[in-house]
Design a protein around this motif. Structure first.
Motif, PDB file in Angstrom:
ATOM      1  N   UNK A  35      33.212   2.951  38.187  1.00  0.00           N
ATOM      2  CA  UNK A  35      33.821   1.809  37.497  1.00  0.00           C
ATOM      3  C   UNK A  35      34.359   2.204  36.129  1.00  0.00           C
ATOM      4  N   UNK A  36      35.269   1.379  35.623  1.00  0.00           N
ATOM      5  CA  UNK A  36      35.936   1.720  34.369  1.00  0.00           C
ATOM      6  C   UNK A  36      34.923   1.931  33.252  1.00  0.00           C
ATOM      7  N   UNK A  37      35.050   3.057  32.563  1.00  0.00           N
ATOM      8  CA  UNK A  37      34.036   3.426  31.582  1.00  0.00           C
ATOM      9  C   UNK A  37      34.475   3.137  30.149  1.00  0.00           C
ATOM     10  N   UNK A  38      35.764   3.114  29.920  1.00  0.00           N
ATOM     11  CA  UNK A  38      36.243   2.894  28.556  1.00  0.00           C
ATOM     12  C   UNK A  38      37.712   2.540  28.577  1.00  0.00           C
ATOM     13  N   UNK A  39      38.189   1.994  27.490  1.00  0.00           N
ATOM     14  CA  UNK A  39      39.621   1.809  27.291  1.00  0.00           C
ATOM     15  C   UNK A  39      39.797   1.699  25.784  1.00  0.00           C
ATOM     16  N   UNK A  40      40.542   2.609  25.226  1.00  0.00           N
ATOM     17  CA  UNK A  40      40.607   2.659  23.766  1.00  0.00           C
ATOM     18  C   UNK A  40      41.757   1.844  23.195  1.00  0.00           C
ATOM     19  N   UNK A  41      42.731   1.484  24.042  1.00  0.00           N
ATOM     20  CA  UNK A  41      43.897   0.749  23.537  1.00  0.00           C
ATOM     21  C   UNK A  41      43.780  -0.730  23.918  1.00  0.00           C
ATOM     22  N   UNK A  42      44.453  -1.612  23.165  1.00  0.00           N
ATOM     23  CA  UNK A  42      44.364  -3.041  23.493  1.00  0.00           C
ATOM     24  C   UNK A  42      45.197  -3.442  24.715  1.00  0.00           C
ATOM     25  N   UNK A  43      45.970  -2.493  25.247  1.00  0.00           N
ATOM     26  CA  UNK A  43      46.721  -2.792  26.467  1.00  0.00           C
ATOM     27  C   UNK A  43      46.258  -1.834  27.557  1.00  0.00           C
ATOM     28  N   UNK A  44      46.263  -2.295  28.782  1.00  0.00           N
ATOM     29  CA  UNK A  44      45.802  -1.435  29.890  1.00  0.00           C
ATOM     30  C   UNK A  44      46.583  -1.748  31.154  1.00  0.00           C
ATOM     31  N   UNK A  45      46.666  -0.736  32.008  1.00  0.00           N
ATOM     32  CA  UNK A  45      47.214  -0.937  33.353  1.00  0.00           C
ATOM     33  C   UNK A  45      46.067  -1.190  34.326  1.00  0.00           C
ATOM     34  N   UNK A  46      46.377  -1.913  35.385  1.00  0.00           N
ATOM     35  CA  UNK A  46      45.373  -2.138  36.432  1.00  0.00           C
ATOM     36  C   UNK A  46      46.111  -2.205  37.776  1.00  0.00           C
ATOM     37  N   UNK A  47      45.876  -1.229  38.638  1.00  0.00           N
ATOM     38  CA  UNK A  47      46.541  -1.246  39.943  1.00  0.00           C
ATOM     39  C   UNK A  47      45.897  -2.289  40.841  1.00  0.00           C
ATOM     40  N   UNK A  48      46.722  -3.193  41.382  1.00  0.00           N
ATOM     41  CA  UNK A  48      46.207  -4.228  42.281  1.00  0.00           C
ATOM     42  C   UNK A  48      46.710  -4.011  43.706  1.00  0.00           C
ATOM     43  N   UNK A  49      47.818  -3.280  43.810  1.00  0.00           N
ATOM     44  CA  UNK A  49      48.447  -3.068  45.114  1.00  0.00           C
ATOM     45  C   UNK A  49      49.034  -1.677  45.093  1.00  0.00           C
ATOM     46  N   UNK A  50      48.981  -1.008  46.223  1.00  0.00           N
ATOM     47  CA  UNK A  50      49.558   0.326  46.271  1.00  0.00           C
ATOM     48  C   UNK A  50      50.274   0.522  47.601  1.00  0.00           C
ATOM     49  N   UNK A  51      51.283   1.357  47.601  1.00  0.00           N
ATOM     50  CA  UNK A  51      52.007   1.653  48.835  1.00  0.00           C
ATOM     51  C   UNK A  51      53.181   0.726  49.047  1.00  0.00           C
ATOM     52  N   UNK A  52      54.018   1.079  50.031  1.00  0.00           N
ATOM     53  CA  UNK A  52      55.231   0.317  50.256  1.00  0.00           C
ATOM     54  C   UNK A  52      55.632   0.366  51.724  1.00  0.00           C
ATOM     55  N   UNK A  53      55.934  -0.823  52.264  1.00  0.00           N
ATOM     56  CA  UNK A  53      56.387  -0.912  53.663  1.00  0.00           C
ATOM     57  C   UNK A  53      57.880  -1.186  53.749  1.00  0.00           C
ATOM     58  N   UNK A  54      58.595  -1.091  52.622  1.00  0.00           N
ATOM     59  CA  UNK A  54      59.988  -1.530  52.614  1.00  0.00           C
ATOM     60  C   UNK A  54      60.967  -0.463  53.121  1.00  0.00           C
TER      61      UNK A  54
END
Ligand code: SAH
Ligand code: SF4
Ligand code: F3S
Length: 469
Positions: free
Chosen positions: A143-162
């Motif tokens: 699990x996420x252990x740290x984040x030093x900046x006030x903004x973060x990315x978070x992957x919710x979906x991956x891959x593409x069927x298009x």
């Protein structure tokens, strides 16, 4: 034993997110991150395969690393070299054949297996892992252990069927997969606990998100955003990248109804001519795209639009390129990314007839980029005289300055007037340039939560209502 790992990231935001997750997966193995490749026991190149230039960069970097590795060996130390990301997935063991300096090749679906691969790699000389495993790698990562900046990315979906005919992503990232909402909410709460104020939800087709909901039903991206907006401390939400065919009514309504959802939308259209869009397998026409923008602007009149455009797709005529210019004129983008078409191995477009000569592509790109630059400059200039909420992210380049972002994702440099990193302050915008804004923090503003009006900006009007503590 502590060891050092240096991770170098290329490509899109998802790679940036993956690099953070890889560092966290390696931490229990005793690896600490370093910015200095010369000091690293392990170097990971997290690569991008989207255009030829991006992929070729990796081989020149591997050439430089070979020299560093020799130096370290001369000093009695070692340096392992791993290639991760989309080049790893696309080229597999071919990378080791071309660059024998590489010890390990790991595809994006297998980062949770990195520690094991490194251990196995101690026994055998080289390791390659580019399978598409059935398990959810996110569930197996620490699990996420740290984040030093006030903004973060978070992957919710991956891959593409298009399967757009020009694009490698369906081959490098595999089939569409949505993470369960409960896992995403948990990760977001942890991030908020580390002081994160803004999360950008990531997916190759993020608006195709359809995950197991926290209530046992299937959740759309709009439903997920609604739940994330309730997490204390999180003030801003963004998402990228979207496909026009998946822009559901509830997501459009979310731009009207959820104040934390920022008024910025990256919605690639790629080309303006319907014949080219069909050859690209884009599943939308120019008229469909323009109608969509109209509906999004009805919901959120001040929304800043961004896009991706390709020039010189096989067979594109001058008249068809002009149709791309026309869409740009009609939409008026706040920002955009534009590219020359680059044939990619294994994609249908790479073997199409009528490949466009490089010189014509360059000319079209220059014409397009000068229009886009004008639009971006005008969008930035229109902020002068407004008061905007700015999330302070880092010290500015000049002393006495802080740098942050407007709701429209513009970088804003403000005079350091008692603001703190991680705070959202109100700033009077005084200057604009091609890429950024400058402003002055209104003194004494101490915020807890910022609500941004959805009304279109009138000159001099404040875009934010500040709730004081
Ligand atoms: N999932 C996103 C974009 C992924 S790649 C979407 O559907 O739009 C980011 C951008 O790179 C694409 O939008 C496209 O504009 C560009 N791109 C992808 N393949 C390319 C190629 N072969 N040549 C040039 N540009 C390309
Ligand atoms: Fe590539 Fe098209 Fe999928 Fe976007 S939607 S990742 S451009 S195939
Ligand atoms: Fe590049 Fe892969 Fe992202 S090809 S753009 S790193 S999904």
């Amino acid at each position: 034993m502590t060891r050092k790992v240096h991770i170098k990231t290329y490509g899109c935001q998802m790679n940036a997110y993956d690099s953070v997750r890889m560092a966290e997966a390696l931490a229990p193995e005793g690896y600490e991150e370093t910015d200095d490749p010369a000091a690293a026991d392990l170097v990971v190149l997290n690569t991008c395969h989207i255009r030829e230039k991006a992929a070729e960069k990796i081989y020149s970097e591997l050439g430089r690393l070979r020299l560093l590795q020799n130096e370290r060996r001369a000093n009695g130390a070692n340096m392992k070299i791993a290639v991760a990301g989309c080049v790893a997935q696309a080229e597999g063991e071919e990378i080791i054949r071309r660059a024998p300096v590489v010890d390990l090749v790991v595809g994006p679906q297998n980062y949770h297996r990195l520690p094991d691969l490194l251990r196995d790699g101690q026994k055998s000389a080289k390791a390659v892992d580019t399978e598409f495993p059935a398990e959810d790698k996110f569930a197996s990562l620490p699990e996420r252990a740290r984040q030093r900046t006030p903004t973060a990315f978070l992957t919710v979906q991956e891959g593409c069927d298009k399967f757009c005919t020009f694009c490698v992503v369906p081959y490098t990232r595999g089939a569409e997969f949505s993470r369960p909402a409960a896992d995403i909410l948990e990760e977001a709460r942890r991030l908020a606990g580390f002081g994160v104020r803004e999360i950008t939800l990531l997916g190759q087709n993020v608006n195709a998100y359809m995950g197991d909901g926290a209530d046992g039903r299937g959740w759309t991206l709009a439903r997920l955003i609604e739940a994330l907006a309730d997490i204390p401390g999180l003030a801003r939400l963004r998402y990228t990248t979207s496909h026009p065919a998946d822009m559901g009514d509830d997501l459009i309504a979310a731009h009207r109804d959820i104040p934390a959802l920022m008024p910025y939308l990256h919605l690639p259209f790629q080309a303006g001519a319907d014949r080219i869009l069909a050859a690209m397998n884009r599943k939308h026409t120019a008229a469909h795209y323009l109608r969509l923008i109209e509906r999004i602007r009805q919901a959120r009149p001040d929304i800043a639009m961004s896009t991706d455009i390709i020039v010189g797709f096989p067979g594109e005529t001058d008249a068809e390129f002009e149709e791309t210019m026309q869409v740009v004129r009609e939409v008026n983008f706040a920002q955009a990314y534009s590219f020359k078409y680059s044939p990619r191995p294994g994609t249908p477009a790479s073997t199409m007839d009528d490949q466009i000569p490089e010189a014509a592509k360059s000319e079209r790109l220059a014409t397009l980029q000068s229009l886009l630059a004008e639009q971006q400059k005008a969008f930035n200039a229109a902020q002068i005289g407004r008061t905007l909420p700015v999330l302070l992210e880092k010290p500015g380049r000049k002393s006495g300055q802080l740098a942050g972002r407007s709701p429209y994702l513009q970088p804003v440099h403000v005079t350091d007037h008692g603001g703190e990193i991680g705070q959202i302050v109100l700033a009077d915008i005084t200057e604009s340039s091609a890429n950024s804004l400058s402003g002055v923090i209104i003194s004494g503003t101490k915020e807890t939560k910022v609500h941004i009006n959805s009304a279109p900006p009138a000159s001099g009007e404040t875009a934010g209502t500040l709730l004081r503590q």
